[in-house]
Scaffold this active site. Structure first.
Site, short mmCIF file in Angstrom:
data_model
loop_
_atom_site.label_atom_id
_atom_site.label_comp_id
_atom_site.label_asym_id
_atom_site.label_seq_id
_atom_site.Cartn_x
_atom_site.Cartn_y
_atom_site.Cartn_z
N ARG A 128 -34.48 -20.56 -3.58
CA ARG A 128 -34.37 -21.27 -4.68
C ARG A 128 -32.87 -21.68 -4.44
O ARG A 128 -32.16 -21.85 -3.66
CB ARG A 128 -34.10 -19.87 -5.46
CG ARG A 128 -35.03 -19.21 -6.19
CD ARG A 128 -34.75 -17.82 -7.50
NE ARG A 128 -34.64 -19.06 -8.49
CZ ARG A 128 -34.35 -18.61 -9.41
NH1 ARG A 128 -33.96 -17.47 -9.35
NH2 ARG A 128 -34.68 -19.14 -10.93
N SER A 171 -28.32 -25.85 -17.64
CA SER A 171 -28.75 -24.05 -16.74
C SER A 171 -27.56 -23.76 -16.96
O SER A 171 -26.08 -24.72 -17.18
CB SER A 171 -28.51 -25.18 -15.11
OG SER A 171 -27.82 -23.81 -14.79
N ASP A 319 -37.43 -19.78 -20.28
CA ASP A 319 -38.30 -18.92 -19.42
C ASP A 319 -38.93 -18.41 -19.97
O ASP A 319 -40.34 -17.16 -20.12
CB ASP A 319 -37.42 -17.99 -19.82
CG ASP A 319 -36.46 -17.80 -18.82
OD1 ASP A 319 -35.92 -18.05 -17.56
OD2 ASP A 319 -35.18 -16.91 -18.68
N ARG A 350 -43.10 -22.11 -11.69
CA ARG A 350 -44.26 -21.13 -12.63
C ARG A 350 -45.33 -22.32 -13.28
O ARG A 350 -46.30 -21.37 -13.87
CB ARG A 350 -43.52 -21.09 -13.65
CG ARG A 350 -42.77 -19.38 -13.59
CD ARG A 350 -41.33 -19.03 -14.35
NE ARG A 350 -41.19 -18.37 -13.86
CZ ARG A 350 -40.28 -16.78 -14.31
NH1 ARG A 350 -39.20 -18.00 -15.32
NH2 ARG A 350 -39.38 -16.28 -13.93
C1 S3P Z 1 -30.33 -17.66 -17.10
C2 S3P Z 1 -30.17 -18.50 -17.04
C3 S3P Z 1 -31.04 -19.42 -17.12
C4 S3P Z 1 -32.84 -18.20 -17.27
C5 S3P Z 1 -32.56 -17.54 -16.35
C6 S3P Z 1 -31.56 -16.81 -17.32
C7 S3P Z 1 -28.56 -16.72 -17.26
O1 S3P Z 1 -31.89 -19.92 -16.09
O2 S3P Z 1 -33.99 -19.22 -16.60
O3 S3P Z 1 -33.48 -16.35 -16.75
O4 S3P Z 1 -29.07 -15.61 -17.25
O5 S3P Z 1 -27.94 -17.55 -17.51
P1 S3P Z 1 -30.92 -21.93 -15.84
O6 S3P Z 1 -29.39 -21.54 -16.03
O7 S3P Z 1 -31.31 -21.95 -13.87
O8 S3P Z 1 -31.77 -22.74 -16.86
#
Ligand code: S3P
Length: 441
Positions: A128, A171, A319, A350
């Site tokens: 990732r 994000s 998600d 995904r």
């Molecule tokens: C999350 C942020 C999201 C999400 C992940 C949980 C978090 O990811 O997809 O399942 O708890 O901050 P991104 O920050 O990469 O969008």
């Protein structure tokens, strides 16, 4: 299969479902559970966490926090006492297994510590992208090395300074990594977000007494404060409820209620989109818990029509797209999703993986670089499908199987336990009849 995911069956047989009926709870919010152990570890005193999610991803984060010298008492699987204070140099590389949130948030914290650390994880986590956190943390002065910008991340002590940073992607993990590093910086940190990424970090840091303010799309954090301990009861995870919401919507004659679910508006885009499609969903008993809005979600079966999804709504349901694809297959007419290229860098790609696996059930999906087109209603037919070590893929395929003709054999079902231990039992409790090793669950 994830190291910590042990409670779910490896392979499941699923058949067309009877109507789903009943009142259920789903496990604690994953995002809030990660944050509750990471942040209370930094607090000056003893914090209490109730309703904590005991799942593969969060257990990995908890083990890493313990490896940083933090004493955590476990009263039962979901009740923790965290003795916060100074972190200590870990004796070995920290293993975040599959937890992207765990490693990215911890990197922000560890960039500001006076000791070296190495943050690592499973083969899946090593694939990732980490440049998204490494780049802004290096701008703050952090000493981070990573070959090809992937885990393992090697962090050495450095003097951090606050930055003004416009997030290139919406994000929450990147935003959180920068804010957490900002706690240890010599001056204020300001972030500007392009879209409404989940704001659990801001809410929880404020609850710990941190001077953090929002001004429109900007978040400003002042460093150098003492974090106070918290007493938090984690609400149920909307992203886990989402599988049941879609399942009850598409299985005829269903009527279910999911109690005490986190309804933070940065998370509930799926509700808005399903309602636009004609879903029969009501929110009841709204209140507040852990600084987050919560409520019960009542869902009845409904006929859906296609919809277009793009822009900020994508961020608010990021998600939920694997299971949303299943809803779109059951909707009359065309569904178009755009601006969702972030789905390609989740636990799996995904967009590609869901297109591939749903095609095995006979679905016709046009994958695009940033989304997909689906024209429904489509008939699905049971087949062998695979969860690809991605919890949300496995659970979405289980939901699809409930409306497929004949038998679906779900391989790598076990990874559901990374976020929703007991998912298949919950389906069984509601009236679906998943079978493992010849026996109903
Ligand atoms: C999350 C942020 C999201 C999400 C992940 C949980 C978090 O990811 O997809 O399942 O708890 O901050 P991104 O920050 O990469 O969008």
């Amino acid at each position: 299969m994830s190291k910590n995911a042990q409670s779910e069956p490896e392979t499941l047989i699923l058949n067309p479902s009877a109507p789903l009926r009943g009142v259920v709870t789903v496990p604690g919010d994953k995002s809030i559970s990660h944050r509750s152990v990471l942040f209370s570890a930094l607090a000056d005193g003893v914090s209490h966490v109730h309703g904590w999610l005991a799942a593969g991803d969060t257990e990995a984060t908890l083990s890493c926090v313990q490896a940083l010298g933090v004493k955590i008492e476990r009263h039962d699987a979901h009740t923790l006492t965290v003795h916060g204070g100074k972190l200590q140099k870990p004796a070995a590389p920290l293993n975040f297994v599959n937890a992207g949130t765990g490693i990215r948030l911890a990197a922000g914290i560890l960039a500001g510590q006076p000791f070296e650390s190495t943050l690592d994880g499973s083969a899946q986590l090593r694939r990732r992208p980490m440049k998204r956190i490494i780049h802004p943390l290096q701008m703050m002065g952090a000493n981070i090395n990573a070959i090809d910008n992937r885990a393992p991340l090697h962090i050495k002590p450095a003097h951090l300074r606050g930055i003004r940073y416009a997030l290139p992607v919406a994000s929450a993990q990147v935003k959180s990594a920068v804010l957490l590093a900002g706690l240890f910086a010599s001056n204020a940190t300001m972030i500007e977000e392009p879209g409404p990424a989940r704001d659990h970090t801001e809410r929880m840091l404020a609850a710990l007494g941190v001077d953090i303010v929002r001004d429109g799309r900007r978040i400003i954090l002042n460093p150098g404060q003492t974090l106070h301990p918290i007493d938090i009861t984690v609400p149920a995870d909307f992203s886990s409820a989402a599988f049941l919401i879609v399942a009850a919507t598409i299985v005829p004659d269903s009527a279910i209620t999911i109690t005490n679910v986190n309804l933070n508006p940065t998370r509930t885009g799926l509700l808005d989109v399903l309602l636009e499609m004609g879903a029969d969903i009501e929110v009841l008993n709204e209140s507040e818990q852990a600084g987050e809005p919560v409520g019960d979600i009542r869902v009845r079966h409904a006929a859906l029509t296609g919809v277009e999804v793009g822009g900020e709504t994508v961020v608010r349901m990021i998600d939920e797209f694997p299971v949303f694809m299943v809803a779109a297959l059951c909707a009359e007419g065309q569904t178009i999703v755009r601006d969702a290229e972030e789905l390609r860098v989740k636990e799996t790609d995904r967009l590609a993986v869901m297109t591939q696996e749903l095609s095995k059930l006979g679905a016709q999906i046009t994958e695009t670089p940033d989304g997909f087109h689906i024209v429904g209603v489509q008939s699905l037919v049971g087949a062998h499908v695979d969860g690809h070590d991605d919890h949300r893929v496995a659970m979405s395929l289980a939901v699809a199987s409930l409306v497929a003709q004949g038998e679906t054999i779900l391989h790598d079902a076990r990874c559901a336990a990374d976020s929703f231990p007991g998912f298949y039992e919950t389906l069984a409790q509601l009236g679906a009849q998943p079978v493992v090793g010849g026996e109903n669950l």
